[in-house]
Write a protein that holds these residues in place. Structure first.
Motif, PDB file in Angstrom:
ATOM      1  N   MET A 140       9.244   5.008  -1.105  1.00 55.51           N
ATOM      2  CA  MET A 140       8.805   3.803  -0.386  1.00 55.51           C
ATOM      3  C   MET A 140       7.485   3.995   0.349  1.00 55.51           C
ATOM      4  SD  MET A 140      10.645   1.202  -1.039  1.00 55.51           S
ATOM      5  CE  MET A 140      10.119   0.055   0.228  1.00 55.51           C
ATOM      6  N   ASP A 141       7.140   5.217   0.688  1.00 62.21           N
ATOM      7  CA  ASP A 141       5.873   5.463   1.380  1.00 62.21           C
ATOM      8  C   ASP A 141       4.755   5.876   0.430  1.00 62.21           C
ATOM      9  OD1 ASP A 141       6.870   4.803   3.893  1.00 62.21           O
ATOM     10  OD2 ASP A 141       7.586   6.836   4.257  1.00 62.21           O
ATOM     11  N   ALA A 142       5.039   5.935  -0.857  1.00 61.49           N
ATOM     12  CA  ALA A 142       4.017   6.297  -1.841  1.00 61.49           C
ATOM     13  C   ALA A 142       2.991   5.170  -1.963  1.00 61.49           C
ATOM     14  CB  ALA A 142       4.665   6.553  -3.199  1.00 61.49           C
ATOM     15  N   PRO A 143       1.741   5.511  -2.235  1.00 63.28           N
ATOM     16  CA  PRO A 143       0.716   4.468  -2.377  1.00 63.28           C
ATOM     17  C   PRO A 143       1.074   3.404  -3.421  1.00 63.28           C
ATOM     18  CG  PRO A 143      -0.305   6.624  -2.272  1.00 63.28           C
ATOM     19  CD  PRO A 143       1.182   6.850  -2.357  1.00 63.28           C
ATOM     20  N   THR A 144       1.763   3.794  -4.474  1.00 65.80           N
ATOM     21  CA  THR A 144       2.087   2.830  -5.528  1.00 65.80           C
ATOM     22  C   THR A 144       3.247   1.911  -5.158  1.00 65.80           C
ATOM     23  OG1 THR A 144       3.504   4.440  -6.634  1.00 65.80           O
ATOM     24  CG2 THR A 144       1.209   4.285  -7.394  1.00 65.80           C
ATOM     25  N   SER A 145       3.847   2.087  -3.977  1.00 62.74           N
ATOM     26  CA  SER A 145       4.940   1.206  -3.570  1.00 62.74           C
ATOM     27  C   SER A 145       4.442   0.007  -2.769  1.00 62.74           C
ATOM     28  CB  SER A 145       5.962   1.974  -2.731  1.00 62.74           C
ATOM     29  OG  SER A 145       5.444   2.226  -1.443  1.00 62.74           O
ATOM     30  N   MET A 146       3.179  -0.017  -2.452  1.00 61.04           N
ATOM     31  CA  MET A 146       2.651  -1.057  -1.559  1.00 61.04           C
ATOM     32  C   MET A 146       2.872  -2.473  -2.076  1.00 61.04           C
ATOM     33  SD  MET A 146      -0.822   0.430   0.003  1.00 61.04           S
ATOM     34  CE  MET A 146      -0.882   2.051   0.696  1.00 61.04           C
ATOM     35  N   ALA A 147       2.808  -2.664  -3.379  1.00 63.63           N
ATOM     36  CA  ALA A 147       2.999  -4.010  -3.920  1.00 63.63           C
ATOM     37  C   ALA A 147       4.426  -4.495  -3.710  1.00 63.63           C
ATOM     38  CB  ALA A 147       2.655  -4.035  -5.407  1.00 63.63           C
ATOM     39  N   CYS A 148       5.344  -3.581  -3.508  1.00 65.01           N
ATOM     40  CA  CYS A 148       6.754  -3.933  -3.311  1.00 65.01           C
ATOM     41  C   CYS A 148       7.117  -4.027  -1.843  1.00 65.01           C
ATOM     42  CB  CYS A 148       7.646  -2.896  -4.005  1.00 65.01           C
ATOM     43  SG  CYS A 148       7.388  -2.832  -5.782  1.00 65.01           S
ATOM     44  N   ASN A 149       6.148  -3.867  -0.959  1.00 66.95           N
ATOM     45  CA  ASN A 149       6.374  -3.865   0.482  1.00 66.95           C
ATOM     46  C   ASN A 149       5.570  -4.960   1.184  1.00 66.95           C
ATOM     47  OD1 ASN A 149       8.148  -1.659   1.114  1.00 66.95           O
ATOM     48  ND2 ASN A 149       6.536  -0.310   0.382  1.00 66.95           N
ATOM     49  N   ARG A 151       9.398  -7.692  -7.153  1.00 64.53           N
ATOM     50  CA  ARG A 151       9.220  -6.867  -5.950  1.00 64.53           C
ATOM     51  C   ARG A 151      10.551  -6.270  -5.517  1.00 64.53           C
ATOM     52  NH1 ARG A 151       5.595 -10.720  -4.370  1.00 64.53           N
ATOM     53  NH2 ARG A 151       7.095 -11.771  -3.048  1.00 64.53           N
ATOM     54  N   LYS A 152      11.618  -7.065  -5.605  1.00 63.50           N
ATOM     55  CA  LYS A 152      12.939  -6.565  -5.231  1.00 63.50           C
ATOM     56  C   LYS A 152      13.353  -5.413  -6.152  1.00 63.50           C
ATOM     57  CE  LYS A 152      17.705  -7.915  -4.504  1.00 63.50           C
ATOM     58  NZ  LYS A 152      18.705  -8.969  -4.569  1.00 63.50           N
ATOM     59  N   ALA A 153      13.152  -5.576  -7.445  1.00 66.80           N
ATOM     60  CA  ALA A 153      13.474  -4.504  -8.398  1.00 66.80           C
ATOM     61  C   ALA A 153      12.646  -3.261  -8.099  1.00 66.80           C
ATOM     62  CB  ALA A 153      13.244  -4.981  -9.828  1.00 66.80           C
ATOM     63  N   GLY A 154      11.394  -3.452  -7.733  1.00 66.54           N
ATOM     64  CA  GLY A 154      10.533  -2.326  -7.374  1.00 66.54           C
ATOM     65  C   GLY A 154      11.048  -1.598  -6.148  1.00 66.54           C
ATOM     66  N   ARG A 155      11.492  -2.366  -5.150  1.00 60.37           N
ATOM     67  CA  ARG A 155      12.039  -1.731  -3.939  1.00 60.37           C
ATOM     68  C   ARG A 155      13.293  -0.918  -4.261  1.00 60.37           C
ATOM     69  NH1 ARG A 155      10.351  -6.577  -1.670  1.00 60.37           N
ATOM     70  NH2 ARG A 155      12.444  -7.489  -1.752  1.00 60.37           N
ATOM     71  N   VAL A 156      14.124  -1.432  -5.166  1.00 60.29           N
ATOM     72  CA  VAL A 156      15.317  -0.681  -5.583  1.00 60.29           C
ATOM     73  C   VAL A 156      14.891   0.662  -6.165  1.00 60.29           C
ATOM     74  CG1 VAL A 156      17.230  -0.625  -7.241  1.00 60.29           C
ATOM     75  CG2 VAL A 156      16.799  -2.695  -5.903  1.00 60.29           C
TER      76      VAL A 156
END
Length: 114
Positions: free
Chosen positions: A42-51, A69-74
């Motif tokens: 969740m703190d990776a740079p590539t997670s920003m679109a899901c946050n 985005r929800k699937a990405g957060r999972v």
């Protein structure tokens, strides 16, 4: 430009999973965990679109449906759980990593970048 950036993120996710599998194959649980945390967590740079709402949020967010985005957060949460798992237990590691790839497969089954 956004499409190419998004695809670059997806390819990096796949490369990270490959690196995690390689590290597990070598018995290097720490490297596998670090890769999961730093490249997929969740703190990776590539997670920003899901946050949404996170500082530094990616421009891609406005182009992503809520379900994506929800699937990405999972997936990102599953990567963090994998990284926090007990080192040395291959069965648990593979079971945990499968939650990451299940999330990827689920998202890719529903969404396409055109």
């Amino acid at each position: 430009m956004v499409r190419n950036h998004f695809l670059q993120h997806m390819r990096d996710h796949l490369a990270a999973i490959s690196e995690i599998q390689s590290a597990l194959g070598q018995g290097n649980f720490k490297l596998a965990a670090d890769t999961a945390k730093n490249r997929l967590g969740m703190d990776a740079p590539t997670s920003m679109a899901c946050n949404p709402g996170k500082a530094g949020m990616s421009e891609m967010t406005k182009f992503m449906p809520d379900g994506m985005r929800k699937a990405g957060r999972v997936m990102h949460h599953a990567a963090d759980q994998f990284a926090d798992a007990k080192a040395g237990d291959y069965r648990a590691a593979i079971a945990s990593l499968s939650k990451v790839t299940d999330a990827c497969a689920s998202c890719h089954a529903q969404y396409r970048v055109r």
